[in-house]
Design a protein around this motif. Sequence first.
Motif, PDB file in Angstrom:
ATOM      1  N   UNK A   3      48.406  47.246  43.814  1.00 17.39           N
ATOM      2  CA  UNK A   3      47.257  47.143  44.719  1.00 17.39           C
ATOM      3  C   UNK A   3      46.125  48.044  44.225  1.00 17.39           C
ATOM      4  N   UNK A   4      46.450  49.252  43.775  1.00 14.95           N
ATOM      5  CA  UNK A   4      45.423  50.149  43.216  1.00 14.95           C
ATOM      6  C   UNK A   4      44.715  49.508  42.030  1.00 14.95           C
ATOM      7  N   UNK A   5      45.477  48.873  41.154  1.00 19.22           N
ATOM      8  CA  UNK A   5      44.866  48.216  39.989  1.00 19.22           C
ATOM      9  C   UNK A   5      43.973  47.056  40.432  1.00 19.22           C
ATOM     10  N   UNK A   6      44.414  46.303  41.427  1.00 13.29           N
ATOM     11  CA  UNK A   6      43.619  45.176  41.920  1.00 13.29           C
ATOM     12  C   UNK A   6      42.280  45.631  42.483  1.00 13.29           C
ATOM     13  N   UNK A   7      42.253  46.810  43.097  1.00 11.65           N
ATOM     14  CA  UNK A   7      41.016  47.311  43.690  1.00 11.65           C
ATOM     15  C   UNK A   7      39.923  47.547  42.656  1.00 11.65           C
ATOM     16  N   UNK A   8      40.292  47.610  41.387  1.00 13.87           N
ATOM     17  CA  UNK A   8      39.330  47.822  40.312  1.00 13.87           C
ATOM     18  C   UNK A   8      38.838  46.517  39.690  1.00 13.87           C
ATOM     19  N   UNK A   9      39.390  45.391  40.122  1.00 16.53           N
ATOM     20  CA  UNK A   9      38.994  44.115  39.533  1.00 16.53           C
ATOM     21  C   UNK A   9      37.697  43.612  40.170  1.00 16.53           C
ATOM     22  N   UNK A  10      36.943  42.859  39.405  1.00 16.11           N
ATOM     23  CA  UNK A  10      35.664  42.329  39.889  1.00 16.11           C
ATOM     24  C   UNK A  10      35.862  41.457  41.129  1.00 16.11           C
ATOM     25  N   UNK A  11      36.909  40.644  41.125  1.00 15.11           N
ATOM     26  CA  UNK A  11      37.178  39.747  42.253  1.00 15.11           C
ATOM     27  C   UNK A  11      37.366  40.529  43.556  1.00 15.11           C
ATOM     28  N   UNK A  12      38.132  41.602  43.501  1.00 10.13           N
ATOM     29  CA  UNK A  12      38.384  42.397  44.705  1.00 10.13           C
ATOM     30  C   UNK A  12      37.149  43.220  45.078  1.00 10.13           C
ATOM     31  N   UNK A  13      36.420  43.712  44.104  1.00 12.29           N
ATOM     32  CA  UNK A  13      35.186  44.445  44.398  1.00 12.29           C
ATOM     33  C   UNK A  13      34.206  43.546  45.142  1.00 12.29           C
ATOM     34  N   UNK A  14      34.096  42.295  44.740  1.00  9.74           N
ATOM     35  CA  UNK A  14      33.239  41.339  45.447  1.00  9.74           C
ATOM     36  C   UNK A  14      33.754  41.156  46.878  1.00  9.74           C
ATOM     37  N   UNK A  15      35.080  41.012  47.043  1.00  8.61           N
ATOM     38  CA  UNK A  15      35.687  40.883  48.379  1.00  8.61           C
ATOM     39  C   UNK A  15      35.322  42.088  49.236  1.00  8.61           C
ATOM     40  N   UNK A  16      35.449  43.289  48.673  1.00 10.23           N
ATOM     41  CA  UNK A  16      35.159  44.516  49.417  1.00 10.23           C
ATOM     42  C   UNK A  16      33.684  44.587  49.813  1.00 10.23           C
ATOM     43  N   UNK A  17      32.787  44.223  48.889  1.00  9.12           N
ATOM     44  CA  UNK A  17      31.356  44.267  49.200  1.00  9.12           C
ATOM     45  C   UNK A  17      30.989  43.266  50.287  1.00  9.12           C
ATOM     46  N   UNK A  18      31.583  42.097  50.253  1.00  8.46           N
ATOM     47  CA  UNK A  18      31.324  41.119  51.310  1.00  8.46           C
ATOM     48  C   UNK A  18      31.909  41.607  52.635  1.00  8.46           C
ATOM     49  N   UNK A  19      33.022  42.279  52.561  1.00  9.18           N
ATOM     50  CA  UNK A  19      33.710  42.736  53.761  1.00  9.18           C
ATOM     51  C   UNK A  19      32.967  43.884  54.446  1.00  9.18           C
ATOM     52  N   UNK A  20      32.147  44.603  53.730  1.00  9.71           N
ATOM     53  CA  UNK A  20      31.436  45.740  54.320  1.00  9.71           C
ATOM     54  C   UNK A  20      30.423  45.288  55.357  1.00  9.71           C
ATOM     55  N   UNK A  21      29.957  44.060  55.263  1.00  8.08           N
ATOM     56  CA  UNK A  21      28.973  43.539  56.216  1.00  8.08           C
ATOM     57  C   UNK A  21      29.512  42.263  56.873  1.00  8.08           C
ATOM     58  N   UNK A  22      30.580  42.379  57.673  1.00  8.08           N
ATOM     59  CA  UNK A  22      31.203  41.175  58.232  1.00  8.08           C
ATOM     60  C   UNK A  22      30.345  40.433  59.243  1.00  8.08           C
ATOM     61  N   UNK A  23      29.298  41.061  59.765  1.00  4.84           N
ATOM     62  CA  UNK A  23      28.486  40.413  60.787  1.00  4.84           C
ATOM     63  C   UNK A  23      27.149  39.962  60.232  1.00  4.84           C
ATOM     64  N   UNK A  24      27.036  39.870  58.923  1.00  9.05           N
ATOM     65  CA  UNK A  24      25.751  39.559  58.323  1.00  9.05           C
ATOM     66  C   UNK A  24      25.905  38.481  57.263  1.00  9.05           C
TER      67      UNK A  24
END
Length: 196
Positions: A102-123
């Motif tokens: 899971x730690x390694x996945x957090x460094x992948x571009x795909x998961x970084x995009x998921x995290x950035x989208x998730x930071x603004x769930x109401x927008x």
Amino acid sequence: MGAYLRKPVTAKVSSQGDCIVSGRRLVYAYTAMQGWRVTMEDAHSVIPDLGDETSLFAVYDGHGGREVADYCATHLAGIITASEAYKSGDIEAALKESFMHCDRQLLTEEVIVWLKKHIMPYSDEEPEDDSGDEEEASRLLEEADMPLENLLAQYTDEQGNLEDFVVDSSNLSKLSATPPSQQQEGPVSDGPGKEQ
């Protein structure tokens, strides 16, 4: 001071369950409380029957943001059950292997995009360019490891009053569009890769 409130939000979200797993009765309960943060940053997994007579109950501490905690609550169970160690019955090795995976996945571009989208769930807005936020991120990281007494002292005025918010109010919409008193609890996993 990071994302702290003047007073803690002490309302609690609780739940409990009672089920039969592998022929045995399992009774469980959990409670979550936001506390001093502007938004609830923690998440959890409640999976009474992960499979092979195994249950998963986990709390993911947000440490300054909820995105990674939500990612773990949504994906970690699936990572665990997909691991070779889990399939062979070595639960301890499965957990260690899955945490590292899971730690390694957090460094992948795909998961970084998921995290950035998730930071603004109401927008519907695209995440802002955060390249200028390094100084703020560094300060938040330093404050995350600081004892609460030192942190509060750092933001107390001469009269002993805490500043209203330690977050620039222009950034509050990035953190949450929902007032803390109206926020729902985070993702609760019902099984590997599932989210309510």
